[in-house]
Scaffold this motif. Structure first.
Motif, PDB file in Angstrom:
ATOM      1  N   HIS A   1       0.833  -1.133   0.091  1.00  0.00           N
ATOM      2  CA  HIS A   1      -0.028  -0.068  -0.037  1.00  0.00           C
ATOM      3  C   HIS A   1       0.820   1.106   0.024  1.00  0.00           C
ATOM      4  CE1 HIS A   1      -3.647   2.511   0.700  1.00  0.00           C
ATOM      5  NE2 HIS A   1      -2.985   2.967   1.683  1.00  0.00           N
ATOM      6  N   GLU A   2       1.931   1.222   0.640  1.00  0.00           N
ATOM      7  CA  GLU A   2       2.844   2.337   0.914  1.00  0.00           C
ATOM      8  C   GLU A   2       3.482   2.596  -0.410  1.00  0.00           C
ATOM      9  OE1 GLU A   2       5.600   1.460   3.889  1.00  0.00           O
ATOM     10  OE2 GLU A   2       4.325   1.922   5.502  1.00  0.00           O
ATOM     11  N   MET A   3       3.943   1.572  -1.204  1.00  0.00           N
ATOM     12  CA  MET A   3       4.510   1.547  -2.491  1.00  0.00           C
ATOM     13  C   MET A   3       3.733   2.160  -3.708  1.00  0.00           C
ATOM     14  SD  MET A   3       6.689  -1.898  -2.415  1.00  0.00           S
ATOM     15  CE  MET A   3       7.049  -2.109  -4.238  1.00  0.00           C
ATOM     16  N   VAL A   4       2.203   1.698  -3.455  1.00  0.00           N
ATOM     17  CA  VAL A   4       1.402   2.155  -4.430  1.00  0.00           C
ATOM     18  C   VAL A   4       1.108   3.638  -4.187  1.00  0.00           C
ATOM     19  CG1 VAL A   4      -0.972   2.016  -5.225  1.00  0.00           C
ATOM     20  CG2 VAL A   4       0.193  -0.100  -4.820  1.00  0.00           C
ATOM     21  N   GLU A   5       0.976   3.903  -3.131  1.00  0.00           N
ATOM     22  CA  GLU A   5       0.518   5.465  -2.831  1.00  0.00           C
ATOM     23  C   GLU A   5       1.781   6.382  -3.108  1.00  0.00           C
ATOM     24  OE1 GLU A   5      -0.949   6.505   1.271  1.00  0.00           O
ATOM     25  OE2 GLU A   5      -2.698   5.352   0.616  1.00  0.00           O
TER      26      GLU A   5
END
Length: 173
Positions: free
Chosen positions: A118-122
């Motif tokens: 999720h952090e990578m996508v954001e």
């Protein structure tokens, strides 16, 4: 006479240093577990093996690991080397290539936990938003997007001074 370096006692017979041996002789020495031959082999081919690994994996740390793995595999497979099938250089670089492919495959299939994903996508989405905003601003200024045929005012959606609507008058005169 006793020589310094990688040779034993010389009793009048010319004993070549390991660095002076041919590539085939070094592999033959590794096949009989001669550590000095292995060290000379690594010194001779380390730049090429590391360079190939770095080119393939694109990461210095991983390339070092790949090169070490390749030399370990060469040490273990030295007894299977056949001079009729190719040169020592091609043999060791093929081993390095295969070790690089193995490392790439291993790196590709490592699972990522949901929070990290999720952090990578954001992070990627935020970067795209920033780049998109900069691209729109560039198109408005450099691409000459204006509101009408004779007008020099910015078109709707183009940023003005301080990023707001409307244009900076000096830019459009």
């Amino acid at each position: 006479m006793i020589r310094r370096g990688l040779t034993d006692v010389d009793h009048g017979v010319g004993v070549p240093r390991h660095d002076e041996l041919s590539d085939d002789a070094l592999v033959a020495g590794m096949a009989v577990l001669d550590g000095e031959a292995a060290a000379a082999f690594v010194r001779r081919f380390q730049r090429r093996v590391y360079g190939l690994a770095l080119h393939m994996v694109g990461d210095r740390s991983l390339a070092e690991d790949v090169a070490q793995t390749a030399f370990l595999r060469a040490w273990r497979a030295a007894s299977t080397y056949d001079v009729r099938r190719g040169t020592v250089v091609s043999w060791v670089l093929t081993i390095a290539r295969n070790a690089s492919i193995d490392a790439i495959r291993a790196r590709r299939i490592q699972p990522v936990d949901a929070v990290r994903l999720h952090e990578m996508v954001e992070s990627v989405a935020a970067r795209r938003h920033r780049v998109g905003r900069q691209h729109r601003r560039y198109r408005c200024v450099a691409g000459g997007r204006h509101s009408g045929a004779g007008s020099r005012a910015p078109a709707a959606g183009c940023p003005g001074p301080r990023g707001g609507p409307g244009g900076h008058r000096r830019m459009y005169r």
